[in-house]
Design a protein around this motif. Structure first.
Motif, PDB file in Angstrom:
ATOM      1  N   GLU A 295     -20.229  -2.965  19.855  1.00  0.00           N
ATOM      2  CA  GLU A 295     -21.505  -2.979  20.571  1.00  0.00           C
ATOM      3  C   GLU A 295     -21.485  -3.968  21.735  1.00  0.00           C
ATOM      4  O   GLU A 295     -21.964  -3.664  22.826  1.00  0.00           O
ATOM      5  CB  GLU A 295     -22.638  -3.329  19.609  1.00  0.00           C
ATOM      6  CG  GLU A 295     -24.001  -3.215  20.233  1.00  0.00           C
ATOM      7  CD  GLU A 295     -25.123  -3.439  19.233  1.00  0.00           C
ATOM      8  OE1 GLU A 295     -26.244  -3.697  19.693  1.00  0.00           O
ATOM      9  OE2 GLU A 295     -24.882  -3.355  18.022  1.00  0.00           O
TER      10      GLU A 295
ATOM     11  N   ARG B 271     -19.122   3.127  22.341  1.00  0.00           N
ATOM     12  CA  ARG B 271     -19.089   2.272  21.151  1.00  0.00           C
ATOM     13  C   ARG B 271     -18.198   2.875  20.059  1.00  0.00           C
ATOM     14  O   ARG B 271     -17.397   2.176  19.439  1.00  0.00           O
ATOM     15  CB  ARG B 271     -20.522   2.084  20.651  1.00  0.00           C
ATOM     16  CG  ARG B 271     -20.726   0.957  19.712  1.00  0.00           C
ATOM     17  CD  ARG B 271     -22.189   0.659  19.440  1.00  0.00           C
ATOM     18  NE  ARG B 271     -23.011   1.832  19.224  1.00  0.00           N
ATOM     19  CZ  ARG B 271     -24.008   2.220  20.028  1.00  0.00           C
ATOM     20  NH1 ARG B 271     -24.319   1.531  21.092  1.00  0.00           N
ATOM     21  NH2 ARG B 271     -24.719   3.292  19.743  1.00  0.00           N
TER      22      ARG B 271
ATOM     23  N   GLN C  16     -19.292  -2.496  24.464  1.00  0.00           N
ATOM     24  CA  GLN C  16     -19.959  -1.334  25.062  1.00  0.00           C
ATOM     25  C   GLN C  16     -20.979  -1.776  26.099  1.00  0.00           C
ATOM     26  O   GLN C  16     -21.076  -1.176  27.169  1.00  0.00           O
ATOM     27  CB  GLN C  16     -20.628  -0.494  23.967  1.00  0.00           C
ATOM     28  CG  GLN C  16     -21.543   0.597  24.459  1.00  0.00           C
ATOM     29  CD  GLN C  16     -23.001   0.171  24.461  1.00  0.00           C
ATOM     30  OE1 GLN C  16     -23.532  -0.262  23.445  1.00  0.00           O
ATOM     31  NE2 GLN C  16     -23.668   0.309  25.578  1.00  0.00           N
ATOM     32  N   LYS C  17     -21.706  -2.845  25.828  1.00  0.00           N
ATOM     33  CA  LYS C  17     -22.704  -3.326  26.778  1.00  0.00           C
ATOM     34  C   LYS C  17     -22.056  -3.786  28.077  1.00  0.00           C
ATOM     35  O   LYS C  17     -22.612  -3.612  29.153  1.00  0.00           O
ATOM     36  CB  LYS C  17     -23.518  -4.468  26.160  1.00  0.00           C
ATOM     37  CG  LYS C  17     -24.494  -3.987  25.112  1.00  0.00           C
ATOM     38  CD  LYS C  17     -25.250  -5.136  24.483  1.00  0.00           C
ATOM     39  CE  LYS C  17     -26.181  -4.625  23.400  1.00  0.00           C
ATOM     40  NZ  LYS C  17     -26.856  -5.722  22.703  1.00  0.00           N
TER      41      LYS C  17
ATOM     42  N   GLU D  34     -18.147  -3.112  14.181  1.00  0.00           N
ATOM     43  CA  GLU D  34     -19.243  -2.446  14.875  1.00  0.00           C
ATOM     44  C   GLU D  34     -19.974  -3.396  15.827  1.00  0.00           C
ATOM     45  O   GLU D  34     -20.376  -2.996  16.922  1.00  0.00           O
ATOM     46  CB  GLU D  34     -20.205  -1.833  13.856  1.00  0.00           C
ATOM     47  CG  GLU D  34     -19.584  -0.641  13.133  1.00  0.00           C
ATOM     48  CD  GLU D  34     -20.372  -0.175  11.923  1.00  0.00           C
ATOM     49  OE1 GLU D  34     -21.513  -0.661  11.715  1.00  0.00           O
ATOM     50  OE2 GLU D  34     -19.843   0.665  11.180  1.00  0.00           O
TER      51      GLU D  34
END
Length: 195
Positions: free
Chosen positions: A91, A111, A94-95, A87
């Motif tokens: 994250e 995400r 995803q950023k 996870e």
């Protein structure tokens, strides 16, 4: 005026949905690329194994009940997979993909796709190739290292994609579009013997 406002609002919703789908597709491409790169570099996976894995995933959603990904994740956790690390990786990636957006649905969808792709690939290794604790942990740590390199702008995703395209024959429509716009990605720096 109401008709114009409704039409503009509808167009904005459609654009936002396209953006969300693009984020999810990018997340899928990025996670698959990095994990395939890990498998190729460290474990010698190549064209045939990647093609077999892609064939297995062709009808994944149709074959399994909703929520199967959570069951797979939980079983993988019993054999060395760290869901929290997965996870955190999702994250970070995803950023990079979504940038400084405030669209929570875009962020969540991207995400979730990144984390889900990792679970599916690890599950495939667990079931088809009988990987267990040591290899699963080792691959996840290697994946984390590749994500670090990517998120700290040491190597762009395009170079990972180009390498897999050349060495394993994996086609990336996003890479083709990127090269059309910005020119070819040169992973060998002009001399094939030097990297």
């Amino acid at each position: 005026m109401n008709a114009i406002s409704r039409a503009l609002a509808k167009r904005d919703r459609q654009r936002m949905e396209v953006r969300r789908e693009a984020g999810a597709e990018s997340g899928t491409d990025w996670a698959t690329t990095l994990l395939f790169s890990c498998l190729h570099d460290k474990y010698g996976f190549g064209r045939n194994r990647f093609a077999a894995m892609n064939d297995m995933w062709e009808h994944l959603d149709e074959l399994h009940q909703e929520g199967f990904i959570y069951d797979w994740r939980d079983e993988l956790c019993e054999h060395g997979f760290d869901r929290f690390l997965n996870e955190r990786i999702a994250e970070r990636m995803q950023k990079m993909i979504t940038g400084r957006t405030r669209d929570l649905k875009l962020m969540a969808k991207t995400r979730d796709m990144i984390a889900g792709v990792a679970i599916v690939i690890f599950w495939t290794l667990y079931t088809k190739y009988k990987w267990r604790d040591k290899r699963l942990k080792d691959l996840q740590n290697y994946y984390k290292d590749k994500v670090y390199v990517l998120t700290h702008n040491e190597v762009p995703i395009w170079e990972f994609m180009k390498c897999l395209h050349i060495e394993c024959g994996i086609d990336y429509p996003a890479l083709a579009a990127y090269e059309k716009q910005f020119g070819p990605v040169n992973i060998y720096r002009g001399n094939r013997g030097e990297r």
